[in-house]
Design an enzyme around this catalytic site. Structure first.
Site, PDB file in Angstrom:
ATOM      1  N   ASP A   6       0.851  -1.185   0.000  1.00 32.46           N
ATOM      2  CA  ASP A   6       0.000   0.000   0.000  1.00 32.46           C
ATOM      3  C   ASP A   6       0.885   1.232   0.000  1.00 32.46           C
ATOM      4  OD1 ASP A   6      -2.640   1.341   0.231  1.00 32.46           O
ATOM      5  OD2 ASP A   6      -1.827   2.031   2.133  1.00 32.46           O
TER       6      ASP A   6
ATOM      7  N   GLU B 259       0.722   5.686   0.451  1.00 30.68           N
ATOM      8  CA  GLU B 259      -0.023   6.903   0.750  1.00 30.68           C
ATOM      9  C   GLU B 259       0.622   8.029  -0.053  1.00 30.68           C
ATOM     10  OE1 GLU B 259      -2.711   6.580   2.280  1.00 30.68           O
ATOM     11  OE2 GLU B 259      -2.419   4.666   3.312  1.00 30.68           O
TER      12      GLU B 259
ATOM     13  N   GLU C  23      -6.203  18.350   2.606  1.00 31.29           N
ATOM     14  CA  GLU C  23      -7.064  17.174   2.502  1.00 31.29           C
ATOM     15  C   GLU C  23      -6.264  15.889   2.658  1.00 31.29           C
ATOM     16  OE1 GLU C  23      -6.355  18.798  -1.739  1.00 31.29           O
ATOM     17  OE2 GLU C  23      -6.720  19.555   0.297  1.00 31.29           O
TER      18      GLU C  23
ATOM     19  N   HIS D  16      -4.228  11.135   6.008  1.00 29.39           N
ATOM     20  CA  HIS D  16      -3.062  10.376   6.460  1.00 29.39           C
ATOM     21  C   HIS D  16      -2.513  10.821   7.812  1.00 29.39           C
ATOM     22  CE1 HIS D  16      -3.312   9.217   2.336  1.00 29.39           C
ATOM     23  NE2 HIS D  16      -2.764  10.313   1.867  1.00 29.39           N
TER      24      HIS D  16
ATOM     25  N   HIS E 193      -5.507   6.562   7.472  1.00 25.65           N
ATOM     26  CA  HIS E 193      -4.886   5.672   6.494  1.00 25.65           C
ATOM     27  C   HIS E 193      -3.387   5.631   6.772  1.00 25.65           C
ATOM     28  CE1 HIS E 193      -8.235   5.157   3.509  1.00 25.65           C
ATOM     29  NE2 HIS E 193      -8.706   6.126   4.278  1.00 25.65           N
TER      30      HIS E 193
ATOM     31  N   ASP F 205      -2.521  -0.659   6.684  1.00 27.51           N
ATOM     32  CA  ASP F 205      -3.431  -1.050   5.607  1.00 27.51           C
ATOM     33  C   ASP F 205      -2.931  -2.300   4.894  1.00 27.51           C
ATOM     34  OD1 ASP F 205      -5.039   1.041   6.251  1.00 27.51           O
ATOM     35  OD2 ASP F 205      -4.794   2.148   4.382  1.00 27.51           O
TER      36      ASP F 205
END
Length: 228
Positions: A7, A9, A52, A57, A150, A155
């Site tokens: 994963d 970010e 945002e 995160h 997240h 994740d």
């Protein structure tokens, strides 16, 4: 079989608009079982973290300022994933960013056929149902209470559990113990059962053996059990 559940970010949605990777998390599977080996790295994106993205995160400019650049970690990351399949939820997104970062360093792209997209698997398996990671956790009873923000490694660990459920549970290859994964990794070959040192004793009774013999004899000389 070695797989990497992965994963990323990012600062946004489009590397072509200047968005960058800020975190990579990955979990190693061998024979569809976690080995305990993981990869985790925060990355300085060299740009201001949008509000945002910070909300999703929780990674701010001050936190990322002293983290390495992607060029500093690229080789270690590529070494960790090796030539394994990459298990990713919404693979097109993460592969787009990874290949953009690799392209800026003039390194070869990761082929899309290396990616196993759990989002697509879930949509095929449960058509019309929500297929987000949180929705799949609810479906399979996987605890994701720690997922308030997240995070790439968390994740990846959750996705590894979801992936194993999507493909039929935690034992499709009968790799039921950590030891089997370790031996696979050390020896480079899948574990195979050897012969028993001594045959198991028959559990047939004398009466059962006699009844079977009488049954076969009653079928005549052409019975398949009497053929050489």
């Amino acid at each position: 079989m070695r797989e990497i559940v992965l994963d990323t970010e990012t600062t946004g949605f489009e590397p072509s608009e200047g968005d960058r990777i800020v975190e990579i998390g990955a979990v190693e599977l061998i024979g569809h079982m976690p080995t305990g080996r993981t990869y985790h790295q925060y990355i300085n994106p060299q740009r201001t973290m949008p509000a945002e993205a910070f909300a999703v995160h929780g990674l701010g400019d001050d936190f990322l300022a002293d983290k390495p650049l992607f060029k500093d970690i690229a080789d270690d990351f590529l070494t960790f994933i090796g030539d394994a399949k990459l298990v990713i939820h919404n693979a097109a997104f993460d592969m787009k960013f990874l290949n953009a970062e690799l392209g800026w360093l003039h390194k070869p792209a990761l082929p899309m056929n290396r990616a196993v997209d759990t989002l697509m698997i879930a949509r095929r398996k449960f058509p019309g149902s929500p297929a987000s990671l949180d929705a799949l956790c609810r479906r399979f009873g996987i605890d994701n209470a720690a997922r308030t923000l997240h995070g790439a490694l968390l994740d990846s660990e959750i996705l590894a559990e979801v992936y194993l459920e999507l493909i039929g549970g935690r034992q499709p290859d009968f790799a039921l113990a950590q030891g089997s994964a370790d031996s696979t990794q050390k020896n480079g070959a899948a574990w195979r059962a050897g012969p028993r040192p001594a045959p198991l004793a028959s559990r047939l009774t004398a009466e059962e053996t006699a009844a079977h013999t009488a049954f076969v004899n009653a079928m005549g000389d052409d019975a398949v059990w009497k053929r050489a």
